[in-house]
Design a protein around this motif. Structure first.
Motif, PDB file in Angstrom:
ATOM      1  N   GLY A 118       0.832  -1.210   0.000  1.00  0.00           N
ATOM      2  CA  GLY A 118       0.000   0.000   0.000  1.00  0.00           C
ATOM      3  C   GLY A 118       0.859   1.249   0.000  1.00  0.00           C
ATOM      4  N   ILE A 119       0.726   2.041  -1.052  1.00  0.00           N
ATOM      5  CA  ILE A 119       1.573   3.232  -1.130  1.00  0.00           C
ATOM      6  C   ILE A 119       1.193   4.243  -0.060  1.00  0.00           C
ATOM      7  CG2 ILE A 119       0.165   4.475  -2.826  1.00  0.00           C
ATOM      8  CD1 ILE A 119       3.979   4.197  -2.812  1.00  0.00           C
ATOM      9  N   ASP A 120      -0.077   4.227   0.344  1.00  0.00           N
ATOM     10  CA  ASP A 120      -0.498   5.167   1.404  1.00  0.00           C
ATOM     11  C   ASP A 120       0.184   4.809   2.706  1.00  0.00           C
ATOM     12  OD1 ASP A 120      -3.770   5.086  -0.002  1.00  0.00           O
ATOM     13  OD2 ASP A 120      -2.204   6.607  -0.247  1.00  0.00           O
ATOM     14  N   ARG A 121       0.197   3.504   3.019  1.00  0.00           N
ATOM     15  CA  ARG A 121       0.859   3.055   4.246  1.00  0.00           C
ATOM     16  C   ARG A 121       2.348   3.414   4.172  1.00  0.00           C
ATOM     17  NH1 ARG A 121       0.258  -1.205   8.189  1.00  0.00           N
ATOM     18  NH2 ARG A 121      -1.773  -1.799   7.375  1.00  0.00           N
ATOM     19  N   PHE A 122       2.960   3.236   2.986  1.00  0.00           N
ATOM     20  CA  PHE A 122       4.377   3.556   2.836  1.00  0.00           C
ATOM     21  C   PHE A 122       4.619   5.046   3.045  1.00  0.00           C
ATOM     22  CE2 PHE A 122       8.547   2.443   1.801  1.00  0.00           C
ATOM     23  CZ  PHE A 122       9.074   3.325   0.885  1.00  0.00           C
ATOM     24  N   ASN A 123       3.693   5.874   2.513  1.00  0.00           N
ATOM     25  CA  ASN A 123       3.827   7.311   2.734  1.00  0.00           C
ATOM     26  C   ASN A 123       3.750   7.652   4.211  1.00  0.00           C
ATOM     27  OD1 ASN A 123       4.181   8.229   0.120  1.00  0.00           O
ATOM     28  ND2 ASN A 123       1.988   8.189  -0.303  1.00  0.00           N
ATOM     29  N   GLU A 124       2.825   6.994   4.915  1.00  0.00           N
ATOM     30  CA  GLU A 124       2.705   7.224   6.358  1.00  0.00           C
ATOM     31  C   GLU A 124       3.996   6.841   7.070  1.00  0.00           C
ATOM     32  OE1 GLU A 124      -0.493   9.147   6.301  1.00  0.00           O
ATOM     33  OE2 GLU A 124       0.297   8.577   8.271  1.00  0.00           O
TER      34      GLU A 124
END
Lengths: 219, 637
Positions: free
Chosen positions: B509-515
């Motif tokens: 998940g790119i969102d999780r990675f961004n977080e």
């Protein structure tokens, strides 16, 4: 006597001029000198004196090869000198000036004294060329023990020594640590004993009734 | 883009932010750590800057339009290299595990990616260390004057040189005959060449001692192996620029040919070079960043590393081409003077009458006045451009062109030692990352017992690798190295890189990675990173992979052999591979690439069988102890 010598000299020089005007005989060898290539700034000018030296050196070479036969400058006939500094020469035999020494004999003589001929002119095998006489090549320098084995041995020795040190050092440190805590424990016990005399009783039965048991059971 | 493939159980597999912070404060866990940031940066720089920067990039630069090649190279460096770097740095630093551990934590079905990385690292490490062994051989032989590759050995009756040496050159003979004793085909193994065995032994023991305790020893070694090449390159640059003809080489390298930019193969080669240069998908970078403190600024690291790699490539290319220019000019000058000698000998002209400047005029004069003689003379063709572009890639550059150039410099042994020490350091520092990418997954996969200390694991790995490397010590070894170079390090790396990107962007998940990045470095990555992670980088890698597969499938499998009996000797002859090579190519390229889907498939089957067995047992249990369940047995709490 003097007259005879004079006559012979005239005859030989006439004979030499005669030889030069004819076609190149099969016994002749071409010579090419590259003085400027070899010596650069220190190059000497090629003139008749140098030519005389060449004839003398070749006569010397013939003398060394065929001991007893006294070749002379007059036996070396040089023709067709060019500005390149190249010419051909033949060697006339001692007994009969009209006969020429065979190629094979001349080649042997030159090969034997090649080094001396080269050094007389400060040249090398490549800059003083006898066309048809290939120079014997110097063997490449080969030391007895290949140097790479020596370097290899040094590197491997250093690496193995390093590995030993890295493996053994922690073992030694562990042993030292084992000895040290033993000493620390001794001093600890002494202090413990001292405080036990003054402080609360350390020995005794642990009374369960006053302990907080609630965490073990849940209602 | 909200496209995320459902990934249940992810939170149980990865440590939470609180866990990581606590672990860092208490320094719990036996995970190794970097002594300081400089060690980490130097290790990564050393890993990325390898021998390829000296012998692959300058060739690509020169053959694809010189200075114009820098444009696609730098563009792809930024669009493809940097995002992938940050991806690997970020995921390693967040999940605090080596390559297998990271993919297993993201999803157990993805462990195949880690296994593929390990296999690729192993295969590449094998042939890379053989190159290091050859470099060591040349290094050991540089401690003598004159250097052994300046002379041909004499033939039997001492009237001339050995025919093979006479027809090719002293450096060719030294490399193919004395060093490798190469046979004429890959079929013909010809026995083991023992000097290479000794050099392989020294190469593997040096790696062993440098990596004996993992990064605590390699981190110290890297101070030398990462910094020394820059110093030596500077020395060579100063020496190179003072040599005659150096600027010819540099001009040849950087003269831009803008037409090359339209050629798609330029962009493909640039993309492939960026991908391989950054050592992406080897697994080593993930491992290295997992030893970092959790709030290390990995975005800054990715940018710094990209800049350093780009600048070093250009720097090394400049130095290389000063030396190549010098050699080409020297050869050209001796070609011209040979022709002058031929002409003046034929016409018996005084020595200095013809010089390089009036050679053409003199030749024309004699051609008109005496054409028959001139025709009969053996003039060589002196072409500066051809001399500048010959043999300047790969092993040919280092062992043939450079060694020849060094013999012409005054004080050759010193320059030879310096050059090969530099190549050795470049190779060693890449191998540290390589062996990290092999040893850490081996531990994670429990292939070797957990009780074994790091020294034993490293030792066993190095020993087994040494035994396998004896394949390259055969007389046909050079052909095996070329085979490995072409197939082990190309397609598998691209497929693993693609899988990594898909895994992190769409499964983790790119969102999780961004977080995660926001937690680690304090701010969310900018729009540039978002776009490149989701679209640009995967697209570029996919395009390169597809084009590579297409071109490989169309090409016939041939290779170059050193055959003294061939017609065009000393040019290497192009010979087709034997048919059993297809099996080897499949082993090298196919197995690591297929490890990703294969492992997922195996795991699927395994889990399915387990579930079936478990449900079978459950139904048996419930049938046997049915009534008891109501009163809250052991499971009641």
């Amino acid at each position: 006597m003097l007259g005879k010598i004079f006559f012979l000299l005239c005859l030989s020089s006439a004979w030499a001029e005669d030889l030069c005007s004819k076609a190149v005989p099969p016994e002749a060898y071409y010579v090419r000198l590259s003085i400027k290539t070899a010596l650069g700034d220190k190059a000497y000018v090629w003139n008749d004196n140098e030519m005389f030296l060449f004839q003398a050196t070749l006569a010397f070479a013939m003398r060394s090869q065929f001991s007893g036969q006294e070749y002379n400058v007059s036996n070396i006939v040089v023709c067709d000198e060019t500005p390149r500094v190249s010419f051909w020469f033949v060697v006339t035999s001692l007994e009969d000036p009209s006969r020429l020494v065979s190629r094979g004999d001349v080649e042997q003589a030159v090969r034997k004294s090649r080094n001396r001929i080269n050094s007389a002119f400060l040249l090398t095998d490549q800059t003083l060329e006898f066309i048809g006489i290939t120079p014997t090549l110097a063997a490449p320098v080969a030391p007895n023990t290949p140097p790479w084995l020596i370097v290899f041995g040094v590197v491997m020795g250093a690496v193995f020594a390093g590995i030993l040190v890295l493996l053994v050092l922690p073992l030694i440190q562990k042993k030292r640590k084992k000895n040290q805590p033993m000493e620390d424990e001794d001093s600890d016990e002494e202090t413990q004993v001292k405080t036990a005399e003054n402080g609360p009783e350390r020995s005794g039965v642990y009374n369960m009734s006053f302990s907080d048991d609630d965490k073990f059971t849940q209602m | 883009m909200r496209l995320v493939i459902p990934n249940p159980g992810l939170d149980q597999r990865i440590p939470t932010y609180e866990d990581i912070e606590r672990m860092e404060k208490e320094e719990a866990g036996d995970r190794p750590k970097w002594d300081n940031k400089a060690q980490y940066i130097l290790t990564c720089v050393g890993f990325c800057i390898g021998i390829g920067n000296v012998w692959r990039f300058p060739y690509l630069c020169q053959s694809h339009g010189g200075g114009a090649f820098l444009i696609p190279y730098l563009i792809l460096l930024v669009l493809e290299g940097m995002p992938l770097l940050l991806l690997e740095f970020g995921i390693g630093q967040r999940l605090r595990k080596g390559s297998v551990g990271v993919w297993r934590a993201i999803n157990p079905y993805l462990t195949g990616v880690g296994i593929a990385s390990m296999l690729v690292s192993l295969l590449i490490g094998l042939y890379y260390n053989t190159l290091i062994a050859w470099i060591m051989w040349y290094l050991f032989n540089s401690f003598q004057n004159p250097l052994p590759w300046t002379q041909c050995p004499l033939n039997d009756n001492a009237t001339g040189f050995v025919s093979e040496c006479q027809r090719s050159s002293t450096v060719d003979y030294y490399f193919y005959r004395v060093t490798l004793n190469s046979s004429t085909s890959i079929d013909d193994s010809g026995g083991i060449h023992w000097p290479i065995v000794l050099c392989l032994l020294s190469a593997w023991t040096v790696i062993f001692i440098c990596y004996i305790r993992g990064i605590s020893t390699s981190g110290k070694a890297v101070y030398v192996t990462a910094i020394l090449p820059y110093i030596v390159l500077a020395i060579f640059l100063i020496r190179g620029l003072t040599l005659k003809g150096a600027m010819n080489g540099v001009k040849f390298l950087f003269t831009p040919d803008v037409d090359e930019l339209i050629n798609p193969s330029t962009w493909l080669d640039a993309g492939a070079q960026v991908f391989y240069a950054f050592s992406l998908a080897w697994g080593g970078l993930i491992s290295f960043s997992s030893y970092n403190p959790v709030h290390n600024n990995c975005m800054q690291d990715a940018v710094i590393l990209s800049v350093i790699t780009g600048l070093t490539s250009i720097y090394a290319a400049t130095v290389t081409y000063t030396i190549i220019g010098f050699r080409a000019t020297d050869r050209y000058d001796s070609c011209i003077s040979d022709n002058i000698v031929t002409l003046s000998n034929a016409f018996d002209l005084p020595e200095d009458s013809i010089t390089a400047s009036n050679y053409e005029a003199a030749l024309n004069h004699y051609n008109t006045s005496d054409p028959t003689t001139v025709l009969g003379l053996d003039f060589k063709i002196c072409d500066m451009q051809k001399l500048l572009s010959e043999g300047v890639e790969g092993t040919g550059l280092a062992f043939i062109v450079f060694t020849e150039a060094i013999t012409k410099m005054p004080g050759s042994p010193i320059w030879s030692v310096l050059f090969f020490v530099m190549l050795l350091c470049l190779g060693l520092s890449t191998l540290f990352g390589n062996i990290e990418g092999v040893v850490v997954p081996l531990r994670d996969l429990n292939v070797l017992p957990k009780k074994w200390p790091q020294e034993a694991v490293t030792g066993v790995t190095c020993f087994v690798a040494f035994i396998i490397c004896l394949l390259f010590a055969q007389n046909s070894g050079v052909y095996w190295v070329t085979l490995f170079d072409n197939f082990a390090g190309s397609v598998p790396l691209l497929t693993i890189g693609l899988s990594e990107m898909i895994a992190i962007v769409y499964i983790y998940g790119i969102d999780r990675f961004n977080e995660d990045l926001k937690f680690m470095i304090g701010h969310k990555p900018s729009i540039f990173w978002q776009v490149s992670w989701r679209f640009i980088s995967p697209l570029i890698v996919l395009v390169i992979l597809v084009f590579y597969l297409v071109t490989q499938a169309q090409k016939k499998l041939t290779y170059l052999v050193w055959d003294p009996d061939s017609e065009n000797f000393p040019t290497m002859a192009s010979v087709p591979y034997p048919s059993w090579i297809n099996a080897v190519v499949f082993l090298l390229a196919g197995i690591p690439s297929l490890a990703v889907p294969l492992y997922a498939l195996c795991r699927l089957v395994f889990v399915y069988c387990k579930k079936k067995r478990a449900s079978g047992q459950k139904s048996q249990l419930s049938a046997a102890s049915g009534p008891d369940r109501e009163f809250g047995g052991p499971g009641g709490r």
